[in-house]
Design an enzyme around this catalytic site. Structure first.
Site, PDB file in Angstrom:
ATOM      1  N   ASP A  31       0.861  -1.193   0.000  1.00  0.00           N
ATOM      2  CA  ASP A  31       0.000   0.000   0.000  1.00  0.00           C
ATOM      3  C   ASP A  31       0.895   1.240   0.000  1.00  0.00           C
ATOM      4  OD1 ASP A  31      -3.279   0.062   0.985  1.00  0.00           O
ATOM      5  OD2 ASP A  31      -2.218   1.969   0.743  1.00  0.00           O
ATOM      6  N   THR A 144     -16.076  -4.072 -10.463  1.00  0.00           N
ATOM      7  CA  THR A 144     -17.292  -3.559  -9.842  1.00  0.00           C
ATOM      8  C   THR A 144     -18.518  -3.920 -10.674  1.00  0.00           C
ATOM      9  OG1 THR A 144     -18.427  -1.536  -9.201  1.00  0.00           O
ATOM     10  CG2 THR A 144     -16.854  -1.316 -10.960  1.00  0.00           C
ATOM     11  N   SER A 179     -19.673   6.415 -13.888  1.00  0.00           N
ATOM     12  CA  SER A 179     -18.756   7.468 -13.408  1.00  0.00           C
ATOM     13  C   SER A 179     -17.370   7.213 -13.990  1.00  0.00           C
ATOM     14  CB  SER A 179     -18.663   7.455 -11.875  1.00  0.00           C
ATOM     15  OG  SER A 179     -17.894   6.337 -11.447  1.00  0.00           O
ATOM     16  N   TYR A 181     -14.796   6.795 -12.249  1.00  0.00           N
ATOM     17  CA  TYR A 181     -14.235   5.690 -11.460  1.00  0.00           C
ATOM     18  C   TYR A 181     -14.659   4.355 -12.064  1.00  0.00           C
ATOM     19  CZ  TYR A 181     -14.784   1.831  -8.277  1.00  0.00           C
ATOM     20  OH  TYR A 181     -14.804   0.561  -7.762  1.00  0.00           O
ATOM     21  N   HIS A 182     -15.979   4.182 -12.257  1.00  0.00           N
ATOM     22  CA  HIS A 182     -16.444   2.898 -12.793  1.00  0.00           C
ATOM     23  C   HIS A 182     -15.830   2.633 -14.175  1.00  0.00           C
ATOM     24  CE1 HIS A 182     -19.691   3.603  -9.734  1.00  0.00           C
ATOM     25  NE2 HIS A 182     -19.608   2.296  -9.596  1.00  0.00           N
ATOM     26  N   LYS A 185     -12.511   0.909 -14.118  1.00  0.00           N
ATOM     27  CA  LYS A 185     -12.593  -0.546 -13.945  1.00  0.00           C
ATOM     28  C   LYS A 185     -12.861  -1.237 -15.287  1.00  0.00           C
ATOM     29  CE  LYS A 185     -12.363  -0.780  -9.369  1.00  0.00           C
ATOM     30  NZ  LYS A 185     -11.351  -1.511  -8.618  1.00  0.00           N
ATOM     31  N   VAL A 211     -20.311  -3.113  -0.686  1.00  0.00           N
ATOM     32  CA  VAL A 211     -20.020  -3.896   0.526  1.00  0.00           C
ATOM     33  C   VAL A 211     -20.539  -3.138   1.745  1.00  0.00           C
ATOM     34  CG1 VAL A 211     -18.198  -5.029   1.855  1.00  0.00           C
ATOM     35  CG2 VAL A 211     -17.924  -4.706  -0.608  1.00  0.00           C
ATOM     36  N   LEU A 239     -25.267   1.763   2.765  1.00  0.00           N
ATOM     37  CA  LEU A 239     -25.800   1.177   4.006  1.00  0.00           C
ATOM     38  C   LEU A 239     -24.984   1.645   5.216  1.00  0.00           C
ATOM     39  CD1 LEU A 239     -27.915  -0.762   5.249  1.00  0.00           C
ATOM     40  CD2 LEU A 239     -26.172  -2.537   5.122  1.00  0.00           C
TER      41      LEU A 239
HETATM   42  P1  NAD Z   1     -10.034   1.566   0.107  1.00  0.00           P
HETATM   43  O1  NAD Z   1      -9.916   2.916  -0.475  1.00  0.00           O
HETATM   44  O2  NAD Z   1     -10.425   1.451   1.537  1.00  0.00           O
HETATM   45  O3  NAD Z   1      -8.654   0.746  -0.080  1.00  0.00           O
HETATM   46  C1  NAD Z   1      -7.878   0.836  -1.239  1.00  0.00           C
HETATM   47  C2  NAD Z   1      -6.406   0.833  -0.802  1.00  0.00           C
HETATM   48  O4  NAD Z   1      -5.585   0.866  -1.956  1.00  0.00           O
HETATM   49  C3  NAD Z   1      -6.040   2.054   0.043  1.00  0.00           C
HETATM   50  O5  NAD Z   1      -5.424   1.668   1.244  1.00  0.00           O
HETATM   51  C4  NAD Z   1      -5.084   2.841  -0.858  1.00  0.00           C
HETATM   52  O6  NAD Z   1      -4.100   3.574  -0.138  1.00  0.00           O
HETATM   53  C5  NAD Z   1      -4.512   1.741  -1.738  1.00  0.00           C
HETATM   54  N1  NAD Z   1      -4.037   2.223  -3.029  1.00  0.00           N
HETATM   55  C6  NAD Z   1      -4.727   2.959  -3.927  1.00  0.00           C
HETATM   56  N2  NAD Z   1      -3.957   3.240  -4.982  1.00  0.00           N
HETATM   57  C7  NAD Z   1      -2.757   2.653  -4.760  1.00  0.00           C
HETATM   58  C8  NAD Z   1      -1.543   2.597  -5.494  1.00  0.00           C
HETATM   59  N3  NAD Z   1      -1.411   3.243  -6.664  1.00  0.00           N
HETATM   60  N4  NAD Z   1      -0.496   1.907  -4.966  1.00  0.00           N
HETATM   61  C9  NAD Z   1      -0.612   1.269  -3.768  1.00  0.00           C
HETATM   62  N5  NAD Z   1      -1.743   1.304  -3.025  1.00  0.00           N
HETATM   63  C10 NAD Z   1      -2.808   1.994  -3.527  1.00  0.00           C
HETATM   64  O7  NAD Z   1     -11.037   0.742  -0.821  1.00  0.00           O
HETATM   65  P2  NAD Z   1     -11.863  -0.600  -0.522  1.00  0.00           P
HETATM   66  O8  NAD Z   1     -13.239  -0.221  -0.161  1.00  0.00           O
HETATM   67  O9  NAD Z   1     -11.078  -1.477   0.357  1.00  0.00           O
HETATM   68  O10 NAD Z   1     -11.920  -1.217  -1.978  1.00  0.00           O
HETATM   69  C11 NAD Z   1     -10.903  -2.086  -2.436  1.00  0.00           C
HETATM   70  C12 NAD Z   1     -11.160  -2.436  -3.887  1.00  0.00           C
HETATM   71  O11 NAD Z   1     -12.439  -3.068  -4.005  1.00  0.00           O
HETATM   72  C13 NAD Z   1     -11.179  -1.253  -4.835  1.00  0.00           C
HETATM   73  O12 NAD Z   1     -10.547  -1.593  -6.043  1.00  0.00           O
HETATM   74  C14 NAD Z   1     -12.650  -1.005  -5.075  1.00  0.00           C
HETATM   75  O13 NAD Z   1     -12.868  -0.432  -6.324  1.00  0.00           O
HETATM   76  C15 NAD Z   1     -13.223  -2.408  -4.977  1.00  0.00           C
HETATM   77  N6  NAD Z   1     -14.633  -2.400  -4.557  1.00  0.00           N
HETATM   78  C16 NAD Z   1     -14.987  -1.883  -3.343  1.00  0.00           C
HETATM   79  C17 NAD Z   1     -16.338  -1.911  -2.967  1.00  0.00           C
HETATM   80  C18 NAD Z   1     -16.806  -1.329  -1.654  1.00  0.00           C
HETATM   81  O14 NAD Z   1     -18.034  -1.291  -1.420  1.00  0.00           O
HETATM   82  N7  NAD Z   1     -15.906  -0.913  -0.763  1.00  0.00           N
HETATM   83  C19 NAD Z   1     -17.290  -2.448  -3.837  1.00  0.00           C
HETATM   84  C20 NAD Z   1     -16.893  -2.965  -5.075  1.00  0.00           C
HETATM   85  C21 NAD Z   1     -15.547  -2.942  -5.430  1.00  0.00           C
HETATM   86  N1  USQ Z   2     -26.947   6.498  -2.373  1.00  0.00           N
HETATM   87  C1  USQ Z   2     -28.037   7.031  -1.706  1.00  0.00           C
HETATM   88  N2  USQ Z   2     -27.816   7.720  -0.563  1.00  0.00           N
HETATM   89  C2  USQ Z   2     -26.560   7.883  -0.032  1.00  0.00           C
HETATM   90  C3  USQ Z   2     -25.460   7.336  -0.716  1.00  0.00           C
HETATM   91  C4  USQ Z   2     -25.690   6.650  -1.887  1.00  0.00           C
HETATM   92  O1  USQ Z   2     -29.193   6.900  -2.139  1.00  0.00           O
HETATM   93  O2  USQ Z   2     -26.436   8.539   1.023  1.00  0.00           O
HETATM   94  C5  USQ Z   2     -27.174   5.724  -3.608  1.00  0.00           C
HETATM   95  C6  USQ Z   2     -26.364   6.186  -4.807  1.00  0.00           C
HETATM   96  O3  USQ Z   2     -27.022   7.231  -5.490  1.00  0.00           O
HETATM   97  C7  USQ Z   2     -26.241   4.899  -5.613  1.00  0.00           C
HETATM   98  C8  USQ Z   2     -26.241   3.809  -4.559  1.00  0.00           C
HETATM   99  O4  USQ Z   2     -26.727   4.414  -3.357  1.00  0.00           O
HETATM  100  O5  USQ Z   2     -27.380   4.741  -6.401  1.00  0.00           O
HETATM  101  C9  USQ Z   2     -24.872   3.223  -4.291  1.00  0.00           C
HETATM  102  O6  USQ Z   2     -23.982   4.274  -3.937  1.00  0.00           O
HETATM  103  P1  USQ Z   2     -22.726   3.993  -2.993  1.00  0.00           P
HETATM  104  O7  USQ Z   2     -22.055   5.300  -2.691  1.00  0.00           O
HETATM  105  O8  USQ Z   2     -23.110   3.137  -1.849  1.00  0.00           O
HETATM  106  O9  USQ Z   2     -21.821   3.082  -3.917  1.00  0.00           O
HETATM  107  P2  USQ Z   2     -21.112   3.380  -5.305  1.00  0.00           P
HETATM  108  O10 USQ Z   2     -20.899   4.807  -5.559  1.00  0.00           O
HETATM  109  O11 USQ Z   2     -21.838   2.605  -6.339  1.00  0.00           O
HETATM  110  O12 USQ Z   2     -19.671   2.770  -5.054  1.00  0.00           O
HETATM  111  C10 USQ Z   2     -19.422   1.703  -4.136  1.00  0.00           C
HETATM  112  C11 USQ Z   2     -17.933   1.639  -3.904  1.00  0.00           C
HETATM  113  C12 USQ Z   2     -17.241   1.346  -5.222  1.00  0.00           C
HETATM  114  C13 USQ Z   2     -17.819   0.075  -5.829  1.00  0.00           C
HETATM  115  C14 USQ Z   2     -19.338   0.162  -5.969  1.00  0.00           C
HETATM  116  C15 USQ Z   2     -19.970  -1.160  -6.369  1.00  0.00           C
HETATM  117  O13 USQ Z   2     -17.473   2.884  -3.372  1.00  0.00           O
HETATM  118  O14 USQ Z   2     -15.836   1.203  -5.004  1.00  0.00           O
HETATM  119  O15 USQ Z   2     -17.257  -0.157  -7.091  1.00  0.00           O
HETATM  120  O16 USQ Z   2     -19.902   0.482  -4.671  1.00  0.00           O
HETATM  121  S1  USQ Z   2     -21.304  -0.947  -7.512  1.00  0.00           S
HETATM  122  O17 USQ Z   2     -22.255  -0.014  -6.909  1.00  0.00           O
HETATM  123  O18 USQ Z   2     -21.871  -2.265  -7.701  1.00  0.00           O
HETATM  124  O19 USQ Z   2     -20.742  -0.391  -8.709  1.00  0.00           O
END
Ligand code: NAD
Ligand code: USQ
Length: 389
Positions: A31, A144, A179, A181-182, A185, A211, A239
């Protein structure tokens, strides 16, 4: 197995590191702590206090007697990635190390570019290191569900059988990400699929849903092993945010009509899915896609679940439909397949009242530290309103 966990200081990476170390794997965490830096920019922080990575590892090793290695560096820096691959020669690379916030990526040109450069370049460096140094290793890449968007047909796991002008083929499922971000991916997925085909690398792309939760068997061992809990409008997921809002008598912020349907999963299932993908790897040259979630809900349904649980605790929750800062369908068809991880042995933890109660109790203990200014969304994604800086 010798496993690298890239992004191992994050919300999912840290619990994964402990989980896999506990099961006897040789785990090394990579990290660069940029996530902690990006928090500072937003003025956000984890509601549940978290130790530094090095402090966590020392505490973990004292409690479990199972080592976790640490390499501090940035995977967009190829010499660093080479150094890590030469030192560890990993059998599996679990790649969480990306920028993961859709709202952050939509703040401005700078944030969009930062997100895509960080994610796409980091992943490409890992692919080149695999090719040059560990060609038999397996990449378990966190993607994602958002890659697919919200099409008006069923979502398949990665590929769709297409019939066109009397011929048919199995093609990558169409991508309509919501977005920058998406989109990062989606670009990663294309790069990974290409190198599996061109270089014979092996990879599993886990299209994960949203998650929730922070409790795992390992985080429960000591408060110092906690993982982060984000609740702000940039990093907090829906959530987790609702639970924090309920705990401080703030309205639950449903964006728009609330009919947005997404796939969700408990953090414990994330760990198990990643483990399953790692111990049952893709074959050489194979690019697999698993849809990683266990249930789908609308965001309004989730608000009602949290409100019901809060009412039972004697609180007085309110649900507010706030102007949606995002550009997304608020009422739509959604039916996404998710059988491949179940076939490998996943036994889901479905969203239960007990889980919500547990989360509510945890956040209530920290409610005095909630920064209320981070709860309503402040940045609109609407076209033409982004700053160039
Ligand atoms: P997070 O931001 O808590 O953790 C990501 C970690 O990666 C951080 O500690 C950050 O410092 C590190 N990082 C980022 N860029 C880096 C780089 N260039 N070199 C080294 N380290 C780096 O995120 P998370 O919630 O743990 O998510 C982890 C992964 O899962 C992400 O790729 C995210 O897109 C994916 N994901 C998360 C969720 C969710 O709901 N949290 C849902 C779907 C997918
Ligand atoms: N939302 C609300 N109220 C809030 C926050 C969010 O209604 O206070 C809605 C958003 O508009 C969206 C949904 O909830 O429709 C999900 O938003 P989110 O912020 O919980 O999640 P998202 O932006 O989609 O991103 C998160 C993670 C990302 C991962 C993604 C999985 O941050 O890393 O890729 O979930 S997915 O949604 O399947 O693409």
């Amino acid at each position: 197995m010798k496993i690298l966990i890239v992004g191992g200081d994050g919300y999912l990476g840290w619990p994964t590191a402990m989980y896999l170390a506990n099961r006897g794997h040789a785990v090394t965490v990579v990290d660069n702590f940029h996530r902690r830096l990006w928090d500072l920019e937003i003025g956000a922080s984890s509601l549940v206090p978290i130790l530094s990575l090095q402090e966590r590892v020392v505490l973990w090793e004292r409690i479990s007697n199972k080592p976790i290695g640490v390499e501090v560096g940035d995977v967009t820096d190829y010499p660093f990635v080479e150094h890590v691959f030469k030192k560890y020669d990993p059998e599996a690379i679990i790649h969480y190390g990306e920028h993961r916030s859709a709202p952050f990526s939509m703040l401005s040109r700078r944030h969009a570019v930062l997100t895509q450069v960080n994610n796409i370049v980091g992943t490409m460096n890992i692919l080149f290191a695999m090719h040059d140094l560990s060609p038999d290793s397996h990449l378990v890449k966190l993607g994602t569900m958002g890659e697919y968007g919200t099409p008006n047909i069923d979502i398949e796991e990665g590929f769709l059988e297409i019939n066109h002008n009397g011929r048919s083929d199995l093609m990558p499922y169409p991508k309509q990400p919501p977005s920058f971000y998406h989109l990062s991916k989606v670009h990663d997925s294309h790069n990974i699929m290409f190198v599996c085909r061109a270089w014979g690398l092996r990879s599993t792309d886990l299209n994960q849903g949203v998650v929730y939760g922070i409790h795992t068997d390992e985080t429960a061992l000591d408060a110092g092993l906690a993982t982060r809990l984000d609740y702000d409008d940039v990093w907090g997921t829906v959530l987790n945010r609702y639970c924090v809002q309920a705990a401080i008598d703030h309205p639950l912020t449903v964006y728009g009509k609330g009919g947005q349907t997404r796939g969700f999963l408990d953090i414990r299932d994330t760990l198990r899915c990643v483990e399953l993908a790692t111990i049952y790897p893709a074959a050489p040259g194979e690019y697999r896609v698993f849809n990683q979630f266990t249930e789908q809900f609308t965001v309004l349904e989730l608000a009602h679940k949290v409100a019901d649980a809060s009412t039972k605790m004697g609180w007085e929750p309110m649900i507010e439909n706030v102007d949606n800062p995002r550009v997304e369908a608020e009422e739509h068809y959604y039916n996404a397949k998710h059988t491949k991880l179940l076939d490998l042995g996943l036994e889901p933890h479905f969203l239960s009242e007990t889980l919500i109660d547990h989360l509510l109790e945890t956040v209530r203990r920290h409610s005095s530290e909630v920064n209320r200014r981070l709860l309503y969304p402040t940045h609109s994604w609407k076209a033409g309103r982004h700053s160039g800086g």
